[in-house]
Write a protein that holds these residues in place. Structure first.
Motif, PDB file in Angstrom:
ATOM      1  N   GLU A 118       0.807  -1.223   0.000  1.00  0.00           N
ATOM      2  CA  GLU A 118       0.000   0.000   0.000  1.00  0.00           C
ATOM      3  C   GLU A 118       0.843   1.276   0.000  1.00  0.00           C
ATOM      4  OE1 GLU A 118      -3.131  -0.188  -0.400  1.00  0.00           O
ATOM      5  OE2 GLU A 118      -3.416  -2.341  -0.044  1.00  0.00           O
ATOM      6  N   GLU A 119       2.170   1.138   0.032  1.00  0.00           N
ATOM      7  CA  GLU A 119       3.034   2.321   0.075  1.00  0.00           C
ATOM      8  C   GLU A 119       3.049   3.045  -1.273  1.00  0.00           C
ATOM      9  OE1 GLU A 119       4.717   3.618   2.651  1.00  0.00           O
ATOM     10  OE2 GLU A 119       3.984   2.087   4.036  1.00  0.00           O
ATOM     11  N   ASN A 120       3.150   4.375  -1.220  1.00  0.00           N
ATOM     12  CA  ASN A 120       3.193   5.167  -2.443  1.00  0.00           C
ATOM     13  C   ASN A 120       4.518   4.956  -3.174  1.00  0.00           C
ATOM     14  OD1 ASN A 120       2.365   7.028  -4.363  1.00  0.00           O
ATOM     15  ND2 ASN A 120       3.067   8.790  -3.190  1.00  0.00           N
ATOM     16  N   TYR A 121       5.610   5.177  -2.454  1.00  0.00           N
ATOM     17  CA  TYR A 121       6.946   4.891  -2.975  1.00  0.00           C
ATOM     18  C   TYR A 121       7.583   3.818  -2.096  1.00  0.00           C
ATOM     19  CZ  TYR A 121       6.830   9.096  -5.903  1.00  0.00           C
ATOM     20  OH  TYR A 121       6.518  10.034  -6.851  1.00  0.00           O
ATOM     21  N   LYS A 151       6.682   2.900  -9.061  1.00  0.00           N
ATOM     22  CA  LYS A 151       6.708   4.360  -8.976  1.00  0.00           C
ATOM     23  C   LYS A 151       8.112   4.859  -8.629  1.00  0.00           C
ATOM     24  CE  LYS A 151       3.687   8.093  -7.454  1.00  0.00           C
ATOM     25  NZ  LYS A 151       2.463   8.436  -6.689  1.00  0.00           N
TER      26      LYS A 151
END
Length: 300
Positions: A118-121, A151
């Motif tokens: 679920e982490e963005n980066y 990402k």
């Protein structure tokens, strides 16, 4: 809940010892571990014959790149490999180990699913510390095994001009990540301290580092043996008492006979002898004549 994630694996390799020896062992083990053969590559410098005028050639699970294998070029080699992967392979995450790392695929997938999905980066792995050129402390994710999501990979590619190639590749990556405001996430790692029979090896890690020389004083040809022994241990395959005893003795004898950086010490000795015995002009002439080979040897 088991999340569907596509994990690509890029193992930074080279045509030098012990990378070639370790990579050969890794290929067999990673296949047995369940790594996707379509998205797993050992990337390294390609020869003119292998590349045939191209910048990239993938041959089975080898990715040959038109660049150098020198230690000072590991950052550029990794950037090029990530660019190729991003254009040619479907992935959600990239795992980047070295030839001296053992990965347990089941534990790796669980770690990513439970901690990073679920982490963005994602910029994850074993966090260590060093100092930059100004003496300031910086944290970096060890290059022994990096975990990045798509990402982050795209951010690296888009900002590759900011990569400082005067640092080791994992430290340079940490500086770039800091500049981009991407913080490291901690991952686990268990280090084999040379002889695997002198430790109780836990089964729950996703990464096991098998580097034998720097801190533990064992020759590096034992790293491929460590990979095989780890695979048996983590697969719950028994190693008989007699075989364990033979292997234990083999490791300890190898340690006693090992001369750390023997090739480099011989080079320094021969260089000093030539410098003393040869006229200065002749010494400089020979040094300039073979400077490329000397630099390649130093970098390896």
């Amino acid at each position: 809940m088991d999340k569907e994630i596509k994990i690509a694996t890029l193992i930074i390799s080279s045509n030098t010892y012990p990378a070639k020896r370790n990579s050969k062992t890794q290929k067999k083990i990673f296949e047995q571990e369940g790594f996707d053969s379509i998205s797993t590559f050992w990337y390294k410098s390609g020869t003119k014959d292998q590349l045939n005028g191209k910048n990239f050639i993938s041959n089975q699970n080898d990715l040959f790149i038109n660049t150098s294998d020198s230690t000072l070029n590991m950052g550029m080699k990794t950037i090029l490999a990530l660019e190729w992967l991003d254009k040619n392979i479907e992935y959600d995450f990239v795992v980047r180990p070295t030839p001296s790392s053992y990965l347990n695929y089941k534990n790796l997938k669980n770690f990513i699913s439970e901690n990073l999905f679920e982490e963005n980066y994602v910029y994850a792995g074993k966090i260590q510390s060093t100092n930059n050129k100004l003496g300031q402390k910086i944290d970096f994710v060890s290059g022994s095994t990096l975990i990045l999501n798509k990402k982050t990979v795209k951010a690296i590619i888009e900002n590759k001009n900011l990569w400082d190639h005067s640092y080791w590749d994992d430290v340079a990556l940490s500086i770039l990540m800091k500049d981009l405001g991407i913080n490291p996430q901690s991952g686990d790692r268990f280090d084999i301290e040379g002889n695997p029979f002198k430790q109780n090896i836990p089964l729950n890690h996703y990464q096991y580092r098998c580097r034998t020389d720097n801190h533990y004083g064992y020759p590096r040809f034992l790293e491929s043996s460590n990979l095989k022994i780890l695979h048996k241990t983590l697969s719950l395959q028994k190693i008989g008492i007699i075989k364990r005893g033979i292997l234990f003795t083999y490791y300890e004898l190898s340690k006693k006979l090992y001369i750390y950086q023997f090739g480099w010490k011989m080079f320094v000795l021969v260089r000093s002898i030539f410098k003393k015995l040869l006229p200065n002009r002749l010494y400089i002439f020979l040094k300039n004549k073979y400077i490329k080979k000397i630099d390649n040897f130093k970098n390896v």
